[in-house]
Design a protein around this motif. Structure first.
Motif, short mmCIF file in Angstrom:
data_model
loop_
_atom_site.label_atom_id
_atom_site.label_comp_id
_atom_site.label_asym_id
_atom_site.label_seq_id
_atom_site.Cartn_x
_atom_site.Cartn_y
_atom_site.Cartn_z
N ASN A 134 0.87 -1.16 0.00
CA ASN A 134 0.00 0.00 0.00
C ASN A 134 0.91 1.22 0.00
N ASP A 135 0.34 2.39 -0.21
CA ASP A 135 1.13 3.61 -0.08
C ASP A 135 0.43 4.54 0.89
N VAL A 136 1.18 5.45 1.46
CA VAL A 136 0.64 6.33 2.49
C VAL A 136 1.15 7.75 2.25
N ASP A 137 0.24 8.70 2.41
CA ASP A 137 0.58 10.12 2.31
C ASP A 137 1.14 10.56 3.66
N TYR A 177 5.86 3.96 0.22
CA TYR A 177 5.30 2.63 0.02
C TYR A 177 5.44 1.82 1.31
N LEU A 178 4.38 1.10 1.66
CA LEU A 178 4.40 0.17 2.78
C LEU A 178 4.32 -1.25 2.24
N LEU A 182 -2.85 -3.19 6.81
CA LEU A 182 -2.15 -2.09 6.14
C LEU A 182 -3.05 -0.87 6.00
N VAL A 183 -4.32 -1.08 5.72
CA VAL A 183 -5.25 0.04 5.59
C VAL A 183 -5.38 0.77 6.92
N LYS A 224 -2.35 2.89 7.30
CA LYS A 224 -2.45 4.02 6.37
C LYS A 224 -3.39 5.09 6.93
N GLU A 225 -4.53 4.67 7.46
CA GLU A 225 -5.49 5.63 8.02
C GLU A 225 -4.90 6.37 9.21
N GLU A 275 -2.11 8.87 7.97
CA GLU A 275 -2.66 10.01 7.22
C GLU A 275 -3.55 10.90 8.09
#
Length: 432
Positions: free
Chosen positions: A233-236, A396-397, A415-416, A419-420, A423
């Protein structure tokens, strides 16, 4: 009177070690408790201190030899210099069939080689032979620098690999002398000659350290045993970077440690593990063991390989406690002082390859754990926000997991959740 130096107790179930490096030579003075040798075990390096002040009289083993706990590896003569200390015994010489490599005048030449008289004469005239570690010797060979002209920054003025690399960069930055050539007619141009073989083409064989052997065995066992799969996954990172920039000075003044990114990810992993407990579980025989705590193994780089100390009960720690623990592990890893107890256990691993510039990777699970989170470098990439293409600091994760225990849906959900939380760091404060 000579005092024996023995191999100390190295930890539970460890009965032997390897002589990694002699820190003192025969004839050199040593202080009480001053390290005279370093030992390598399966996981850590241990320094052997001198039991008395005096002079190192003799070494009974060579670097690379295997020694048992309680074995006598050296003798120290108490008081002034020992008369016999000037002569190193034969046992102190490396017990291998290979010729010793000596570094002199910027070139490496096997002892006893007679093919290069000029080099041999230069070596005799300069008498500048240096004893170097394998890593430093390899760097000298690769970059063709003169070690006798480099000032060492290591212990007792020893050369380090960084010293050699710095000298090589300085050498490359020096302008090359200009060469003028007279025009030659095409008819008179000589035929091209085959390039001459380089005179400094050498090879070096270095025994695999006990630590590297253990790392290789464990990683291969993980691939052979677990059903490994990686999801991405990717993360901002905008929100975390903004929070860090706003509070880093106040954080450091209050807690005496810098605020980094790892504490955010450790807290996010603890939050995500509550929703997906399988990621923090392990298989033992025909049972699955679920832990109600999160012991995070943090991969740190050490001079002789990757070490994985454990942050105990990371889910109950504050940001400052996490950052202080990680900083302490990093310092100990560089000094080679991490203990066996500090690397035992661990229910989940975070590996930050981004500090070395890694863009993407598939980390390997550390058994008996079931998952490892890989972090990577932050770089601005174009993304779509509200219908507009904008540049955002993205990372990237990668989550590698044991598919025997963790399903794909659970891995993606984990992973989500991370990410949450990254972010929107407010989630970390309100446990959402």
């Amino acid at each position: 009177m000579a005092t024996d130096v023995k191999v100390p107790t190295l930890g539970e179930s460890i009965t032997e070690a390897t002589i990694g490096q002699w820190l003192k030579k025969p004839g050199e003075t040593v202080a009480l408790d001053e390290p005279i040798a370093s030992l390598e075990t399966d996981k850590v390096s241990v320094e052997v201190p001198s039991p008395v002040a005096g002079t190192l009289a003799e070494q009974l083993f060579a670097e690379g030899d295997t020694v048992e706990v309680g074995a006598i590896i050296a003798r120290v003569s108490e008081g002034g210099a020992a008369s016999a200390a000037a002569e190193a015994p034969a046992a102190a010489e490396p017990a291998t069939g290979e010729a010793q490599a000596t570094v002199s005048g910027g070139a490496v030449n096997p002892a006893g080689a007679g093919e290069n008289p000029a080099l041999r004469e230069g070596a005799a005239a300069a008498d500048a032979s240096l004893t170097l570690s394998p890593a430093v010797r390899r760097a000298v060979l690769e970059h063709h620098v003169d070690p006798s002209s480099i000032k060492g920054s290591g212990k007792d003025g020893r050369l380090t690999k960084d010293d050699v690399l710095a000298a090589a960069r300085s050498k490359e930055a020096s302008p090359a002398p200009a060469v003028t050539t007279a025009p030659v007619s095409q008819a008179a141009a000589p035929a091209p000659k085959a390039p001459a073989a380089r005179a400094d083409r050498t090879e070096e064989r270095v025994k695999v350290t006990r630590l590297r052997q253990t790392i290789a065995t464990r990683l291969k066992d993980a691939q052979n045993t677990a059903a490994l799969l990686t999801t991405f996954n990717d993360v901002d990172m905008s929100a975390v970077i903004d929070a860090r920039n706003r509070y880093k000075d106040l954080f450091e003044r209050k807690h005496g440690i810098r605020l980094g990114f790892m504490s955010f990810f450790v807290k996010a992993a603890a939050l995500a593990a509550r929703d997906v407990p399988a990621v923090n579980a392990r298989i033992e025989g025909d049972e699955i063991v679920y832990s109600n705590y999160l012991d995070v193994s943090v991969a740190v780089s050490a001079p002789k390989g990757l070490l994985v100390p454990v942050i105990r009960s990371a889910d109950a720690m504050s940001f400052a406690e996490i950052e202080k623990t990680i900083a302490g592990f990093g310092k100990k890893a560089k000094e080679g002082t991490l203990s066996m107890e500090e690397m035992k256990g661990g229910t989940f691993t975070i590996s930050n390859g981004g500090v070395f510039g890694s863009l993407l990777s598939t980390p390997i699970v550390n058994p008996p754990q079931s998952a490892v989170l890989g972090l990577h470098r932050i770089e601005e990439r174009p993304v779509v926000r509200d219908g507009q293409i904008v540049a955002k600091p993205m990372m990237y994760l990668a989550l590698t997991y044991d598919h025997r225990l963790v399903d794909g849906r659970e891995a993606v959900t984990f992973l989500v959740r991370i990410k949450e939380a990254i972010e929107d760091p407010t989630r970390l404060l309100i446990d959402l």
